[in-house]
Scaffold this active site. Structure first.
Site, mmCIF file in Angstrom:
data_model
loop_
_atom_site.group_PDB
_atom_site.id
_atom_site.type_symbol
_atom_site.label_atom_id
_atom_site.label_comp_id
_atom_site.label_asym_id
_atom_site.label_seq_id
_atom_site.Cartn_x
_atom_site.Cartn_y
_atom_site.Cartn_z
ATOM 1 N N LYS A 35 25.378 -41.572 23.382
ATOM 2 C CA LYS A 35 26.468 -40.863 22.692
ATOM 3 C C LYS A 35 26.835 -39.602 23.463
ATOM 4 O O LYS A 35 27.997 -39.293 23.679
ATOM 5 C CB LYS A 35 26.001 -40.425 21.292
ATOM 6 C CG LYS A 35 26.483 -41.310 20.185
ATOM 7 C CD LYS A 35 26.175 -40.676 18.828
ATOM 8 C CE LYS A 35 26.382 -41.721 17.751
ATOM 9 N NZ LYS A 35 26.177 -41.237 16.411
ATOM 10 N N LEU A 162 34.752 -33.218 4.414
ATOM 11 C CA LEU A 162 35.782 -33.937 5.169
ATOM 12 C C LEU A 162 35.809 -35.409 4.772
ATOM 13 O O LEU A 162 34.802 -35.973 4.354
ATOM 14 C CB LEU A 162 35.555 -33.791 6.675
ATOM 15 C CG LEU A 162 34.295 -34.377 7.328
ATOM 16 C CD1 LEU A 162 34.368 -35.877 7.499
ATOM 17 C CD2 LEU A 162 34.087 -33.731 8.668
ATOM 18 N N CYS A 287 29.013 -42.255 2.039
ATOM 19 C CA CYS A 287 28.652 -41.120 1.182
ATOM 20 C C CYS A 287 28.504 -41.436 -0.310
ATOM 21 O O CYS A 287 27.472 -41.124 -0.891
ATOM 22 C CB CYS A 287 29.665 -39.999 1.359
ATOM 23 S SG CYS A 287 29.588 -39.291 3.008
#
Ligand SMILES: NC(=O)c1ccc[n+]([C@@H]2O[C@H](COP(=O)([O-])OP(=O)(O)OC[C@H]3O[C@@H](n4cnc5c(N)ncnc54)[C@H](O)[C@@H]3O)[C@@H](O)[C@H]2O)c1
Length: 481
Positions: A35, A162, A287
C-alpha cells in the site's frame, strides 16, 4: 504542525491528504508495504472521488509522506492519529489488536523532546481512549524504562464521520468536528489543528467546492467517553433510520401505498429530516453493522439489552433476503435461472465491498442453484480478488449483464445506471424482470419499456388524475415523483 496518521485505509489516507492540503506536514504510516509503495507513487489504493488530485495538491502544500517506519515519524510528530481498522470479531466485539499494536508502538517511539497528542480516530468501544493511554504508557515504559515519566503526551478521541464515496468533501466540509480530550493542553492543540476547518478560510481544492452558505464548522468539545459514544450513537441512529424506512416500505407494499411518497411526506417534517429515508435492500459497509454489534456488546457488558439496536440488525438482514423472495415471487424456481446483479459495492462511488448486500444476495442465489452474473462500474475487480469463493460471472457492461438473464436486480444505485436504455436492456433478457432494490427507476417508465418491475415499497399502477391540491402551501412543498 507535524501530523502522523497511522493506517492508510479509507479514513487514514483521506485524513492525511486533507490535513496536508490545509498546510500541516503529514506522514502516513502503514504496516502494509505494498500500500505504502503505491501511495508513494501518488496512487490511492482505494477508489474515492477527488482523492488522487488531493494527494497531488497535498504534496505541494503541507507536504505528505508515506512510510512503513513508524518510529521516526512519531518521534518528529506533534499530533499522532490512530486510524487503523477495528473489524468485528465473531462475537460482535471490536477487534482491538491493530489499535493495541499501534498504541504500543507509538509509546515505544516517543521521547521527552516535546508534548504530543495521540488521537484516536478509529471507531472504538467506549473506554478505548483510556486503553490507548495505558498502552502508550506501557510502550514508553518498555522502550525507555528510565525516562518513563519525562515523556509527556495527551490523549484525544476524534471520531470520524466521513462517508465513503464523498470522503474528501465530507472531511473538508464536515457537519461538525467532535473532540474529546484528556486535558486542556490536548484540547488546545486539537483546536489549533482544526482551526482552518472550523473557520473554513482555506481555498477549496478544484472540483470540491465548499457547500453554499458554509461559513463555520462547529467543534463539539466533550469528554473522551462522550466522543466515543457520539460515534456509535450516530451510526446506530442512521442505520435505524434506514431500517425504519424499510419497515414502512414493507407495510406500504402490503397496503398499496407508495413508500417513496410516504417517505417524502414524513421527511418534510423538520424533526425527521429527508435524508436516510430511502427504502431498499438495506445498508451495508464496514461501519454500521460492525458498530451496532460493538455497541450491543458494550451495552451487554454493562447488563443492558438494547432491543432497538438488535431490531435494527434483524430488519436489515430481512431486507437483504427480501430480494430473494421477490425473485421467487416472479420466477418461482431459482435453480438454473440466470440472475444479473447491477452493482456490487455497498454504495455508489466506492469499491468497498465490506458487508455489502450484494455478497449476501449472490451467496444465497448461488446456494439456491441460480447462475449469478454481475456488473459494477468500479468494484468488479475487488470482488473477484476478495471473494474467490463466489462463482460469479463478471460482466463489463449492462448489455452483457442483461443478455440472456432471467432477472436483473439493482443492488447499488450507481448514477450511471439511471441512464440505462431500459427498453434495449429488457429486449436483451430471457425474461424482462427487474427487481429494483434501490428504487432507482420510475416504475411506470420501466413497465413502459417492457419490464415486469418490482421496487421496494412501491406498486406500479395506472395513475388517476390527481385531485387538485386543497392546500397550496403543502402541495407546493411535496416533491414531484
Ligand atoms: N471507512 C469508513 O467509511 C469509516 C468512517 C468512519 C470511521 N471509520 C473507522 O475508522 C477506522 C479505519 O477504517 P478504514 O475503513 O479506514 O479501515 P481500513 O481497513 O481501510 O484501513 C486500516 C489500515 O490500517 C492499517 N494498519 C493496521 N494495523 C496497523 C498498524 N499497527 N500500524 C500501521 N498501520 C496499520 C492496515 O494495513 C490498513 O491499511 C475503523 O475503526 C473504522 O470503523 C471508518
Amino acid at each position: 504542525m507535524r501530523v502522523v496518521v497511522i493506517g492508510t485505509g479509507y479514513v487514514g489516507t483521506v485524513t492525511g491528504a486533507c490535513f496536508s492540503y490545509l498546510g500541516h506536514h503529514v506522514t502516513c504510516v502503514d504496516t502494509d508495504a505494498a500500500k505504502i509503495l503505491r501511495l508513494q507513487r501518488g496512487e490511492p489504493t482505494i477508489y474515492e472521488p477527488h482523492l488522487e488530485a488531493l494527494l497531488r495538491l497535498a504534496a505541494e502544500r503541507g507536504g505528505i509522506e508515506f512510510t512503513t517506519d513508524l518510529r521516526p515519524a512519531v518521534a518528529a510528530g506533534d499530533v499522532i492519529f490512530i486510524a487503523v481498522g477495528t473489524p468485528p470479531l465473531p462475537s460482535g466485539e471490536a477487534n482491538l489488536a491493530y489499535l493495541e499494536a499501534a498504541a504500543r508502538s507509538i509509546g515505544a517511539s516517543m521521547d521527552g523532546s516535546r508534548f504530543r497528542v495521540v488521537v484516536n480516530k478509529s471507531t472504538v468501544p467506549v473506554g478505548c481512549s483510556n486503553l490507548v493511554e495505558t498502552l502508550v504508557r506501557e510502550g514508553i515504559g518498555e522502550a525507555h524504562p528510565a525516562e518513563d515519566r519525562s515523556v509527556r503526551f495527551g490523549v484525544a478521541s476524534n471520531p470520524e464521520f466521513l462517508r465513503e464515496g464523498c470522503a474528501v468533501t465530507d472531511s473538508l466540509y464536515p457537519d461538525r468536528i467532535v473532540v474529546g480530550a484528556s486535558d486542556d493542553s490536548t484540547m488546545e492543540i486539537m483546536c489549533q489543528l482544526y482551526a482552518p476547518l472550523v473557520a473554513q478560510d482555506f481555498d477549496p481544492p478544484p472540483g470540491a467546492a465548499r457547500p453554499a452558505g458554509m461559513t463555520r464548522v462547529p467543534l463539539v468539545s466533550t469528554t473522551l467517553t462522550s466522543a466515543e459514544m457520539i460515534k456509535y450513537a450516530a451510526n446506530a441512529f442512521l442505520a435505524m433510520k434506514i431500517g425504519f424506512a424499510n419497515e414502512m416500505a414493507n407495510i406500504c407494499e402490503r397496503v398499496g401505498a407508495e413508500a417513496t411518497e410516504v417517505m417524502a411526506g414524513i421527511g418534510l417534517d423538520s424533526r425527521i429530516g429527508a435524508r436516510f429515508l430511502s427504502p431498499g435492500v438495506g445498508w451495508g459497509g464496514s461501519c454500521f453493522g460492525k458498530d451496532i454489534h460493538a455497541l450491543l456488546h458494550t451495552a451487554r457488558e454493562y447488563g443492558y439489552e438494547s432491543k432497538l439496536l438488535q431490531a435494527s440488525l434483524d430488519v436489515n438482514a430481512a431486507q437483504r433476503h427480501m430480494v430473494i423472495q421477490k425473485l421467487q415471487e416472479k420466477l418461482f424456481i431459482l435453480k438454473g435461472r440466470t440472475i444479473g446483479l447491477l452493482g456490487l459495492a455497498f454504495k455508489p462511488d466506492t469499491d468497498d465491498l465490506r458487508d455489502a448486500p450484494s455478497l449476501y444476495i449472490a451467496e444465497r442465489l448461488l446456494q439456491m442453484g441460480a447462475r449469478v452474473k454481475c456488473f459494477d462500474p468500479i468494484a468488479n475487480e475487488a470482488c473477484r480478488e476478495q471473494h474467490p469463493e463466489l462463482r460469479l460471472r463478471y460482466c463489463q457492461s449492462v448489455a452483457d449483464l442483461a443478455s440472456g438473464s432471467d432477472a436483473l436486480v439493482v443492488v447499488t444505485e450507481w448514477q450511471q445506471f439511471r441512464s440505462i436504455d431500459l427498453a434495449e436492456t429488457a429486449r436483451l433478457m430471457a425474461k424482462p424482470i427487474l427487481v429494483d432494490g434501490r428504487n432507482l427507476f420510475d416504475p411506470e417508465a420501466a413497465v413502459a419499456a417492457g419490464f415486469d418491475y418490482t421496487g421496494v415499497g412501491r406498486t406500479p399502477r395506472p395513475r388517476t388524475t390527481p385531485h387538485p391540491p386543497r392546500e397550496e402551501g403543502f402541495a407546493a412543498r411535496m416533491p414531484v415523483s
